[in-house]
Write a protein that holds these residues in place. Structure first.
Motif, PDB file in Angstrom:
ATOM      1  N   THR A 114      47.627  72.353  45.290  1.00 18.98           N
ATOM      2  CA  THR A 114      46.870  71.313  44.604  1.00 18.98           C
ATOM      3  C   THR A 114      47.798  70.460  43.755  1.00 18.98           C
ATOM      4  OG1 THR A 114      46.355  72.713  42.692  1.00 18.98           O
ATOM      5  CG2 THR A 114      44.753  72.700  44.508  1.00 18.98           C
ATOM      6  N   ASN A 115      47.348  69.261  43.454  1.00 15.27           N
ATOM      7  CA  ASN A 115      48.091  68.305  42.638  1.00 15.27           C
ATOM      8  C   ASN A 115      47.356  68.179  41.301  1.00 15.27           C
ATOM      9  OD1 ASN A 115      50.132  66.328  42.279  1.00 15.27           O
ATOM     10  ND2 ASN A 115      48.640  64.729  42.684  1.00 15.27           N
ATOM     11  N   ASN A 116      48.029  68.531  40.200  1.00 17.97           N
ATOM     12  CA  ASN A 116      47.368  68.578  38.894  1.00 17.97           C
ATOM     13  C   ASN A 116      48.128  67.754  37.865  1.00 17.97           C
ATOM     14  OD1 ASN A 116      45.343  70.863  39.507  1.00 17.97           O
ATOM     15  ND2 ASN A 116      47.307  71.659  40.179  1.00 17.97           N
ATOM     16  N   VAL A 117      47.462  66.725  37.345  1.00 20.70           N
ATOM     17  CA  VAL A 117      48.059  65.882  36.317  1.00 20.70           C
ATOM     18  C   VAL A 117      47.302  66.142  35.020  1.00 20.70           C
ATOM     19  CG1 VAL A 117      48.615  63.528  35.625  1.00 20.70           C
ATOM     20  CG2 VAL A 117      48.685  64.160  38.048  1.00 20.70           C
ATOM     21  N   PHE A 118      48.034  66.555  33.999  1.00 19.08           N
ATOM     22  CA  PHE A 118      47.466  66.874  32.694  1.00 19.08           C
ATOM     23  C   PHE A 118      47.756  65.713  31.744  1.00 19.08           C
ATOM     24  CE2 PHE A 118      48.466  70.819  34.825  1.00 19.08           C
ATOM     25  CZ  PHE A 118      47.373  71.627  34.578  1.00 19.08           C
ATOM     26  N   ARG A 119      46.983  64.656  31.843  1.00 22.05           N
ATOM     27  CA  ARG A 119      47.208  63.452  31.035  1.00 22.05           C
ATOM     28  C   ARG A 119      46.769  63.632  29.582  1.00 22.05           C
ATOM     29  NH1 ARG A 119      48.263  59.556  34.869  1.00 22.05           N
ATOM     30  NH2 ARG A 119      47.213  59.843  36.856  1.00 22.05           N
ATOM     31  N   GLU A 120      45.756  64.443  29.352  1.00 22.86           N
ATOM     32  CA  GLU A 120      45.154  64.554  28.022  1.00 22.86           C
ATOM     33  C   GLU A 120      45.779  65.634  27.143  1.00 22.86           C
ATOM     34  OE1 GLU A 120      43.061  62.146  27.349  1.00 22.86           O
ATOM     35  OE2 GLU A 120      43.300  61.508  29.423  1.00 22.86           O
ATOM     36  N   GLU A 121      46.769  66.348  27.647  1.00 25.06           N
ATOM     37  CA  GLU A 121      47.401  67.409  26.871  1.00 25.06           C
ATOM     38  C   GLU A 121      48.329  66.819  25.810  1.00 25.06           C
ATOM     39  OE1 GLU A 121      46.766  70.627  27.012  1.00 25.06           O
ATOM     40  OE2 GLU A 121      45.398  70.448  28.705  1.00 25.06           O
ATOM     41  N   PRO A 122      48.661  67.601  24.766  1.00 30.36           N
ATOM     42  CA  PRO A 122      49.594  67.103  23.752  1.00 30.36           C
ATOM     43  C   PRO A 122      50.916  66.614  24.369  1.00 30.36           C
ATOM     44  CG  PRO A 122      48.592  69.144  23.023  1.00 30.36           C
ATOM     45  CD  PRO A 122      48.141  68.919  24.446  1.00 30.36           C
ATOM     46  N   LYS A 123      51.370  67.337  25.402  1.00 32.07           N
ATOM     47  CA  LYS A 123      52.548  66.909  26.151  1.00 32.07           C
ATOM     48  C   LYS A 123      52.102  66.696  27.602  1.00 32.07           C
ATOM     49  CE  LYS A 123      56.458  69.025  25.577  1.00 32.07           C
ATOM     50  NZ  LYS A 123      57.452  70.110  25.513  1.00 32.07           N
ATOM     51  N   PRO A 124      51.750  65.467  27.986  1.00 32.63           N
ATOM     52  CA  PRO A 124      51.292  65.237  29.366  1.00 32.63           C
ATOM     53  C   PRO A 124      52.309  65.765  30.379  1.00 32.63           C
ATOM     54  CG  PRO A 124      50.951  63.293  28.034  1.00 32.63           C
ATOM     55  CD  PRO A 124      51.763  64.241  27.196  1.00 32.63           C
ATOM     56  N   CYS A 125      51.789  66.324  31.474  1.00 30.01           N
ATOM     57  CA  CYS A 125      52.662  66.876  32.508  1.00 30.01           C
ATOM     58  C   CYS A 125      51.956  66.806  33.867  1.00 30.01           C
ATOM     59  CB  CYS A 125      53.068  68.301  32.175  1.00 30.01           C
ATOM     60  SG  CYS A 125      51.683  69.406  31.865  1.00 30.01           S
ATOM     61  N   HIS A 126      52.733  67.048  34.903  1.00 30.22           N
ATOM     62  CA  HIS A 126      52.253  66.942  36.282  1.00 30.22           C
ATOM     63  C   HIS A 126      52.794  68.146  37.045  1.00 30.22           C
ATOM     64  CE1 HIS A 126      52.151  64.239  40.154  1.00 30.22           C
ATOM     65  NE2 HIS A 126      51.568  65.410  40.327  1.00 30.22           N
ATOM     66  N   TYR A 127      51.888  68.909  37.653  1.00 33.95           N
ATOM     67  CA  TYR A 127      52.275  70.096  38.414  1.00 33.95           C
ATOM     68  C   TYR A 127      51.719  70.056  39.831  1.00 33.95           C
ATOM     69  CZ  TYR A 127      54.251  72.652  34.526  1.00 33.95           C
ATOM     70  OH  TYR A 127      55.054  73.052  33.504  1.00 33.95           O
ATOM     71  N   VAL A 128      52.556  70.393  40.769  1.00 27.53           N
ATOM     72  CA  VAL A 128      52.140  70.728  42.122  1.00 27.53           C
ATOM     73  C   VAL A 128      51.987  72.249  42.088  1.00 27.53           C
ATOM     74  CG1 VAL A 128      52.795  70.776  44.549  1.00 27.53           C
ATOM     75  CG2 VAL A 128      53.344  68.770  43.135  1.00 27.53           C
ATOM     76  N   THR A 129      50.766  72.732  42.308  1.00 31.28           N
ATOM     77  CA  THR A 129      50.480  74.155  42.158  1.00 31.28           C
ATOM     78  C   THR A 129      50.261  74.799  43.524  1.00 31.28           C
ATOM     79  OG1 THR A 129      49.463  73.691  40.018  1.00 31.28           O
ATOM     80  CG2 THR A 129      48.997  75.837  41.004  1.00 31.28           C
ATOM     81  N   VAL A 130      51.071  75.810  43.810  1.00 31.28           N
ATOM     82  CA  VAL A 130      50.995  76.565  45.059  1.00 31.28           C
ATOM     83  C   VAL A 130      50.187  77.830  44.792  1.00 31.28           C
ATOM     84  CG1 VAL A 130      52.336  77.753  46.836  1.00 31.28           C
ATOM     85  CG2 VAL A 130      53.260  75.680  45.750  1.00 31.28           C
ATOM     86  N   PHE A 131      49.108  78.015  45.547  1.00 30.58           N
ATOM     87  CA  PHE A 131      48.246  79.185  45.388  1.00 30.58           C
ATOM     88  C   PHE A 131      48.542  80.208  46.479  1.00 30.58           C
ATOM     89  CE2 PHE A 131      45.964  75.954  43.104  1.00 30.58           C
ATOM     90  CZ  PHE A 131      45.301  76.616  42.093  1.00 30.58           C
ATOM     91  N   LEU A 132      48.761  81.455  46.057  1.00 26.01           N
ATOM     92  CA  LEU A 132      48.959  82.577  46.967  1.00 26.01           C
ATOM     93  C   LEU A 132      47.902  83.636  46.671  1.00 26.01           C
ATOM     94  CD1 LEU A 132      52.831  83.053  46.656  1.00 26.01           C
ATOM     95  CD2 LEU A 132      51.604  81.703  48.338  1.00 26.01           C
ATOM     96  N   ARG A 133      47.767  84.571  47.606  1.00 23.63           N
ATOM     97  CA  ARG A 133      46.850  85.694  47.436  1.00 23.63           C
ATOM     98  C   ARG A 133      47.640  86.964  47.729  1.00 23.63           C
ATOM     99  NH1 ARG A 133      41.876  84.919  50.886  1.00 23.63           N
ATOM    100  NH2 ARG A 133      43.362  84.860  52.581  1.00 23.63           N
TER     101      ARG A 133
END
Length: 147
Positions: free
Chosen positions: A77-96
């Protein structure tokens, strides 16, 4: 636009793990500038040269002292955290994965980053969830292979 792009932090890669036990998933309550006090899957930053599976196993050992087997890629998934104190952008890989030994008990080995780990029934998850996990849940995703 170009000037803003120069100031923006570069996207990073996070690897997170749906660690399954019966019909429960392991979650920890975050202590972080991003998603503080939300419930999240174990995981962390991908290190140079590391495979997704190696990263997940390392992070789980470091955070909860657990060993896994049967690791399987699920999605990204593509996750952009614009509203956080320190904005950041993560590409998140999910495993099981599953516990290598079902009798293992999670420990809180990084108390400065997590309030603690516990097993939560998938149909009764705690709130609030960390954004990447919340997005997965809202899509109707189910991490259990036989759902």
């Amino acid at each position: 636009m170009e000037r803003d792009a120069a100031k923006a932090p570069a996207p990073r890669v996070a690897v997170v793990l749906f660690l399954l036990k019966d019909k429960s998933v392991l979650l920890g309550r975050r202590r972080s500038s991003v998603g503080d006090s939300t419930f999240a899957l174990p995981g962390g930053h991908l290190e140079f040269g590391e495979s997704f599976e190696e990263c997940a196993a390392r992070e789980l050992r470091e955070e909860a002292g657990l060993e896994i087997n049967k690791t399987e890629f699920l999605t990204v998934t593509n996750n952009v955290f614009r509203e956080e104190p320190k904005p950041c952008h993560y590409v998140t890989v999910f495993l099981r994965a599953n516990l290598a030994d079902p009798e293992q008990v999670p420990q809180n080995l990084e108390p400065e980053k997590c309030y603690g780990w516990d097993w939560y029934d998938w149909d009764h998850l705690p709130n609030p969830l960390f954004l990447p996990l919340e997005k997965m849940v809202k899509t109707g995703f189910n991490p259990f292979p036989d759902h």
